[in-house]
Design a protein around this motif. Sequence first.
Motif, PDB file in Angstrom:
ATOM      1  N   VAL A  45       0.861  -1.184   0.000  1.00  0.00           N
ATOM      2  CA  VAL A  45       0.000   0.000   0.000  1.00  0.00           C
ATOM      3  C   VAL A  45       0.897   1.233   0.000  1.00  0.00           C
ATOM      4  O   VAL A  45       1.821   1.339   0.805  1.00  0.00           O
ATOM      5  CB  VAL A  45      -0.924   0.020   1.244  1.00  0.00           C
ATOM      6  CG1 VAL A  45      -1.750   1.297   1.284  1.00  0.00           C
ATOM      7  CG2 VAL A  45      -1.838  -1.201   1.264  1.00  0.00           C
ATOM      8  N   ASN A  46       0.611   2.157  -0.934  1.00  0.00           N
ATOM      9  CA  ASN A  46       1.375   3.405  -0.977  1.00  0.00           C
ATOM     10  C   ASN A  46       0.512   4.503  -1.597  1.00  0.00           C
ATOM     11  O   ASN A  46      -0.683   4.291  -1.830  1.00  0.00           O
ATOM     12  CB  ASN A  46       2.690   3.210  -1.756  1.00  0.00           C
ATOM     13  CG  ASN A  46       2.462   2.717  -3.165  1.00  0.00           C
ATOM     14  OD1 ASN A  46       1.576   3.208  -3.875  1.00  0.00           O
ATOM     15  ND2 ASN A  46       3.256   1.736  -3.577  1.00  0.00           N
ATOM     16  N   VAL A  47       1.115   5.637  -1.887  1.00  0.00           N
ATOM     17  CA  VAL A  47       0.350   6.767  -2.420  1.00  0.00           C
ATOM     18  C   VAL A  47      -0.267   6.466  -3.783  1.00  0.00           C
ATOM     19  O   VAL A  47      -1.225   7.120  -4.180  1.00  0.00           O
ATOM     20  CB  VAL A  47       1.214   8.055  -2.500  1.00  0.00           C
ATOM     21  CG1 VAL A  47       1.605   8.520  -1.116  1.00  0.00           C
ATOM     22  CG2 VAL A  47       2.417   7.846  -3.375  1.00  0.00           C
ATOM     23  N   ASP A  48       0.271   5.498  -4.484  1.00  0.00           N
ATOM     24  CA  ASP A  48      -0.262   5.142  -5.798  1.00  0.00           C
ATOM     25  C   ASP A  48      -1.433   4.172  -5.728  1.00  0.00           C
ATOM     26  O   ASP A  48      -2.104   3.933  -6.732  1.00  0.00           O
ATOM     27  CB  ASP A  48       0.840   4.526  -6.670  1.00  0.00           C
ATOM     28  CG  ASP A  48       1.930   5.531  -6.981  1.00  0.00           C
ATOM     29  OD1 ASP A  48       1.610   6.728  -7.141  1.00  0.00           O
ATOM     30  OD2 ASP A  48       3.098   5.122  -7.039  1.00  0.00           O
ATOM     31  N   GLY A  49      -1.673   3.553  -4.588  1.00  0.00           N
ATOM     32  CA  GLY A  49      -2.791   2.611  -4.459  1.00  0.00           C
ATOM     33  C   GLY A  49      -2.394   1.364  -3.711  1.00  0.00           C
ATOM     34  O   GLY A  49      -1.586   1.398  -2.783  1.00  0.00           O
ATOM     35  N   ILE A  50      -2.972   0.267  -4.117  1.00  0.00           N
ATOM     36  CA  ILE A  50      -2.727  -1.031  -3.487  1.00  0.00           C
ATOM     37  C   ILE A  50      -2.197  -1.972  -4.564  1.00  0.00           C
ATOM     38  O   ILE A  50      -2.865  -2.197  -5.572  1.00  0.00           O
ATOM     39  CB  ILE A  50      -4.014  -1.619  -2.866  1.00  0.00           C
ATOM     40  CG1 ILE A  50      -4.661  -0.633  -1.894  1.00  0.00           C
ATOM     41  CG2 ILE A  50      -3.702  -2.934  -2.156  1.00  0.00           C
ATOM     42  CD1 ILE A  50      -6.032  -1.054  -1.387  1.00  0.00           C
ATOM     43  N   GLY A  51      -1.016  -2.523  -4.336  1.00  0.00           N
ATOM     44  CA  GLY A  51      -0.406  -3.435  -5.304  1.00  0.00           C
ATOM     45  C   GLY A  51      -0.860  -4.860  -5.084  1.00  0.00           C
ATOM     46  O   GLY A  51      -0.145  -5.669  -4.483  1.00  0.00           O
ATOM     47  N   PHE A  52      -2.030  -5.176  -5.602  1.00  0.00           N
ATOM     48  CA  PHE A  52      -2.594  -6.501  -5.366  1.00  0.00           C
ATOM     49  C   PHE A  52      -1.831  -7.615  -6.073  1.00  0.00           C
ATOM     50  O   PHE A  52      -1.815  -8.740  -5.578  1.00  0.00           O
ATOM     51  CB  PHE A  52      -4.071  -6.535  -5.754  1.00  0.00           C
ATOM     52  CG  PHE A  52      -4.974  -6.002  -4.693  1.00  0.00           C
ATOM     53  CD1 PHE A  52      -5.296  -6.772  -3.587  1.00  0.00           C
ATOM     54  CD2 PHE A  52      -5.498  -4.723  -4.784  1.00  0.00           C
ATOM     55  CE1 PHE A  52      -6.124  -6.290  -2.600  1.00  0.00           C
ATOM     56  CE2 PHE A  52      -6.327  -4.224  -3.801  1.00  0.00           C
ATOM     57  CZ  PHE A  52      -6.635  -5.009  -2.708  1.00  0.00           C
TER      58      PHE A  52
END
Length: 164
Positions: A45-52
């Motif tokens: 999880v980071n500022v760009d979203g969620i790396g599923f």
Amino acid sequence: MTQANRYKELAALTKRADNLDPAYHAAFYLLSYDPELYETARRFVNVDGIGFTGMKRATRDYDERTRFVVDIAHNLFSYNSPCKATPFEISRLGYPYLEMVCNSFYIATGEVKVVLEPGRNGQLGIKLDDSHYQQSKHIQQQFEQFQKTMTADMVQDEATEPER
């Protein structure tokens, strides 16, 4: 650390915790329940979203229920992502996962909001605010009553009209 604390931490990793759409809230609600899953999820999880994609690789060795929860969170977050959890498999998740998944559906649509509040023991807790859902339900019930009344009035009018 409580689920509420884990949820709050995941939201904070986006750097916009006060301005997240319901898809984020639904995903974070699911990903924050289990401490081990939370530890894995926070890496993605980071500022760009969620790396599923990375999260799914990292949870490959987790139990099937947890992998389904990740898959469902991904689908709620990104509606066009494939979801391996069928309705049948969701129905077999059992408590507490089934309840959490059902709650996440309402959260994702914006009908229910996640509210973080201090509990009796001073620990941060999660409360689900369903006031929007209850309002929608009440409006639907009023509409149905209105339809019944109109139908009854129409039947009454037809019964009292003289034949031509």
